[in-house]
Design a protein around this motif. Structure first.
Motif, mmCIF file in Angstrom:
data_model
loop_
_atom_site.group_PDB
_atom_site.id
_atom_site.type_symbol
_atom_site.label_atom_id
_atom_site.label_comp_id
_atom_site.label_asym_id
_atom_site.label_seq_id
_atom_site.Cartn_x
_atom_site.Cartn_y
_atom_site.Cartn_z
ATOM 1 N N THR A 128 0.410 -1.249 -0.063
ATOM 2 C CA THR A 128 -0.088 -0.304 0.151
ATOM 3 C C THR A 128 0.732 1.231 0.268
ATOM 4 N N GLU A 129 0.799 2.015 -0.341
ATOM 5 C CA GLU A 129 1.045 3.932 -0.655
ATOM 6 C C GLU A 129 0.408 5.100 -1.082
ATOM 7 N N TRP A 130 0.439 5.301 0.583
ATOM 8 C CA TRP A 130 -0.732 6.451 0.629
ATOM 9 C C TRP A 130 0.257 7.577 0.015
ATOM 10 N N LYS A 131 -0.506 8.505 -1.022
ATOM 11 C CA LYS A 131 0.023 9.458 -1.768
ATOM 12 C C LYS A 131 -0.813 10.263 -2.387
ATOM 13 N N SER A 132 -0.792 11.597 -2.244
ATOM 14 C CA SER A 132 -2.020 12.243 -2.955
ATOM 15 C C SER A 132 -3.188 12.112 -2.297
ATOM 16 N N GLN A 133 -3.822 11.806 -0.901
ATOM 17 C CA GLN A 133 -4.712 11.360 0.029
ATOM 18 C C GLN A 133 -5.633 10.113 -0.437
ATOM 19 N N HIS A 134 -5.185 9.374 -1.287
ATOM 20 C CA HIS A 134 -5.224 7.850 -2.036
ATOM 21 C C HIS A 134 -4.571 7.327 -1.275
ATOM 22 N N ALA A 135 -5.097 5.972 -1.009
ATOM 23 C CA ALA A 135 -4.185 4.351 -0.664
ATOM 24 C C ALA A 135 -4.281 3.752 -2.258
ATOM 25 N N VAL A 136 -3.266 3.580 -2.241
ATOM 26 C CA VAL A 136 -2.428 2.971 -3.452
ATOM 27 C C VAL A 136 -1.778 1.319 -3.302
ATOM 28 N N LEU A 137 -2.966 0.423 -4.369
ATOM 29 C CA LEU A 137 -2.069 -0.676 -4.211
ATOM 30 C C LEU A 137 -0.857 -0.398 -5.492
ATOM 31 N N SER A 138 -0.192 -0.915 -5.252
ATOM 32 C CA SER A 138 1.248 -2.161 -5.544
ATOM 33 C C SER A 138 1.931 -2.938 -5.930
ATOM 34 N N LYS A 139 2.268 -2.883 -6.884
ATOM 35 C CA LYS A 139 3.113 -3.524 -6.383
ATOM 36 C C LYS A 139 4.503 -3.703 -7.514
ATOM 37 N N VAL A 140 5.940 -4.139 -7.418
ATOM 38 C CA VAL A 140 7.147 -4.393 -7.684
ATOM 39 C C VAL A 140 7.986 -5.162 -8.086
ATOM 40 N N ARG A 141 8.546 -5.524 -9.008
ATOM 41 C CA ARG A 141 9.878 -6.399 -8.140
ATOM 42 C C ARG A 141 10.968 -6.157 -8.086
ATOM 43 N N VAL A 142 11.242 -7.207 -6.963
ATOM 44 C CA VAL A 142 12.250 -7.106 -6.238
ATOM 45 C C VAL A 142 13.393 -6.731 -6.345
ATOM 46 N N GLY A 143 14.093 -5.794 -5.816
ATOM 47 C CA GLY A 143 15.441 -5.933 -7.001
ATOM 48 C C GLY A 143 15.682 -5.393 -8.294
ATOM 49 N N SER A 144 14.756 -5.299 -9.154
ATOM 50 C CA SER A 144 14.918 -4.616 -10.435
ATOM 51 C C SER A 144 15.009 -3.405 -10.784
ATOM 52 N N GLY A 145 14.564 -2.134 -9.902
ATOM 53 C CA GLY A 145 14.700 -0.957 -10.307
ATOM 54 C C GLY A 145 14.027 -0.490 -11.466
ATOM 55 N N ALA A 146 12.894 -1.149 -11.195
ATOM 56 C CA ALA A 146 11.379 -0.663 -12.331
ATOM 57 C C ALA A 146 10.643 0.141 -11.835
ATOM 58 N N GLU A 147 9.488 0.686 -12.584
ATOM 59 C CA GLU A 147 8.686 1.398 -11.863
ATOM 60 C C GLU A 147 7.643 0.449 -11.295
ATOM 61 N N PRO A 148 6.514 1.100 -9.987
ATOM 62 C CA PRO A 148 5.715 -0.083 -9.773
ATOM 63 C C PRO A 148 4.746 -0.043 -10.980
ATOM 64 N N SER A 149 4.409 -0.975 -10.710
ATOM 65 C CA SER A 149 2.821 -1.338 -10.952
ATOM 66 C C SER A 149 1.557 -0.602 -10.526
ATOM 67 N N VAL A 150 0.457 0.570 -10.799
ATOM 68 C CA VAL A 150 -0.076 0.191 -10.035
ATOM 69 C C VAL A 150 -1.579 0.553 -10.558
ATOM 70 N N LEU A 151 -2.546 -0.736 -8.794
ATOM 71 C CA LEU A 151 -3.165 -1.624 -9.764
ATOM 72 C C LEU A 151 -4.257 -1.678 -9.157
ATOM 73 N N ARG A 152 -4.401 -0.183 -8.326
ATOM 74 C CA ARG A 152 -5.925 0.329 -7.833
ATOM 75 C C ARG A 152 -5.504 1.193 -7.186
ATOM 76 N N THR A 153 -6.721 2.029 -6.567
ATOM 77 C CA THR A 153 -6.432 3.978 -6.108
ATOM 78 C C THR A 153 -7.031 3.722 -5.014
ATOM 79 N N ASP A 154 -8.549 3.080 -5.033
ATOM 80 C CA ASP A 154 -9.354 3.507 -3.905
ATOM 81 C C ASP A 154 -9.839 2.627 -2.753
ATOM 82 N N GLY A 155 -7.721 2.417 -1.887
ATOM 83 C CA GLY A 155 -8.253 1.787 -0.566
ATOM 84 C C GLY A 155 -8.526 2.741 0.402
ATOM 85 N N VAL A 156 -9.122 1.873 1.265
ATOM 86 C CA VAL A 156 -8.881 2.481 2.370
ATOM 87 C C VAL A 156 -7.274 3.163 3.508
ATOM 88 N N PRO A 157 -7.816 3.683 4.117
ATOM 89 C CA PRO A 157 -5.799 4.601 4.510
ATOM 90 C C PRO A 157 -5.599 3.487 5.177
#
Length: 300
Positions: A128-157
């Motif tokens: 979960t990432e809290w940014k811009s007053q939204h709880a965002v569901l993201s995923k990232v490949r470990v150790g890849s240095g890649a940008e995370p992929s955002v899956l949802r932006t509608d979570g509770v805090p």
């Protein structure tokens, strides 16, 4: 029954997939550290794996959410620190037997990160990432240095995702209720709609993946352990834990053993201390004493 008892705080437990190790946060050394308890024969052996010495003079303010990788060789955890100023919570990873902790994402990535959950193959972390007053569901490949992929932006805090043992679903908490999100974010399915007086505090998948288990707080402020069928939302109460402590976050962690037969939880236990103050001189005060500032020259 008590599992770990000291005069200090122990919280946020996590069992390894093979059931031989157990990670938790403790402040028994004076500040937050992450320790691992390992079974050796009939005994449990404790050792510290994340301490201040790994971070030099960058003082750790808080550690949390230690989470074993599926093979048990790595931990993901939360940390915030003092430099260059008090930094937001970020996810770090480290091998349990060697090496130094490394941040999951670069410092340039904004937002407060929380609730890391490993994919079953150990290649990804959902969080979960809290940014811009939204709880965002993201995923990232470990150790890849890649940008995370955002899956949802509608979570509770306080949303905390959990990857299913089969890898096909990730749980996600929204204002509508507890949902399942496919690993690519394309499909969603409601597990239980949200309603007042039935609040999830913690949940996770059972090892076999056919049920969710966790702790809820009822409208009567009672804590209950429940099992939920994710295909239809049907709920079964497994245990009643009694009254919820009068604090914002009454439960500080919940984890289930690899065989699904034992759960460990950390609860908040408010306490108070009595102090004696010697040498006080108490004088009776008149009304004029209480109003003295109003009678001082220049007070008007």
């Amino acid at each position: 029954m008590p599992f770990i008892m000291t005069s200090r705080n122990q919280s946020e437990p996590d069992w390894s997939a093979d059931g031989t190790s157990f990670a938790y946060v403790t402040d028994r050394g004076g500040q937050d550290e992450i320790w691992i308890r390992t079974r050796e024969g009939q005994q449990w052996i404790d050792r510290a794996v994340v301490t201040q010495k790994e971070f030099g003079d960058d003082r750790t303010i808080m550690l949390g959410a230690p989470t074993f990788s599926p093979d048990g060789r790595q931990l993901a955890f939360l940390r915030n620190a003092q430099k260059p100023m008090i930094s937001p919570l970020r996810i770090w990873t480290r091998f349990t037997d060697s090496g130094a902790p490394v941040p999951l994402l670069p410092a340039s990535n904004e937002g407060y990160q929380s609730a890391p959950s490993w994919s079953p193959d150990g290649q990804w972390i959902a969080y979960t990432e809290w940014k811009s007053q939204h709880a965002v569901l993201s995923k990232v490949r470990v150790g890849s240095g890649a940008e995370p992929s955002v899956l949802r932006t509608d979570g509770v805090p306080e949303a905390a995702p959990h990857w299913s043992p089969a890898g096909d679903w990730i749980t996600w908490e929204t204002h509508d209720g507890l949902t399942l999100v496919s690993q690519d974010g394309a499909i969603e399915r409601m597990v239980q709609p949200d309603h007042t007086g039935d609040r999830w505090l913690f949940h996770q998948w059972m090892p076999h993946g056919s049920r969710l288990v966790g702790i809820k707080e009822t409208d009567a402020l009672q804590l209950i352990v429940v099992e939920v069928d994710p295909t239809n939302g049907r709920q079964k109460i497994l245990a009643r834990l009694g009254a919820s402590p009068p604090v914002n976050n009454p439960v500080k962690g919940f984890t289930v053993s690899s065989d699904g037969r034992t759960a460990v939880l950390a609860t908040v236990r408010p306490r108070g201390d009595l102090w004696v103050m010697d040498g006080l001189i108490l004088r009776a005060r008149t009304l004029r004493n209480w109003l003295a500032p109003a009678f001082r020259p220049g007070s008007q």
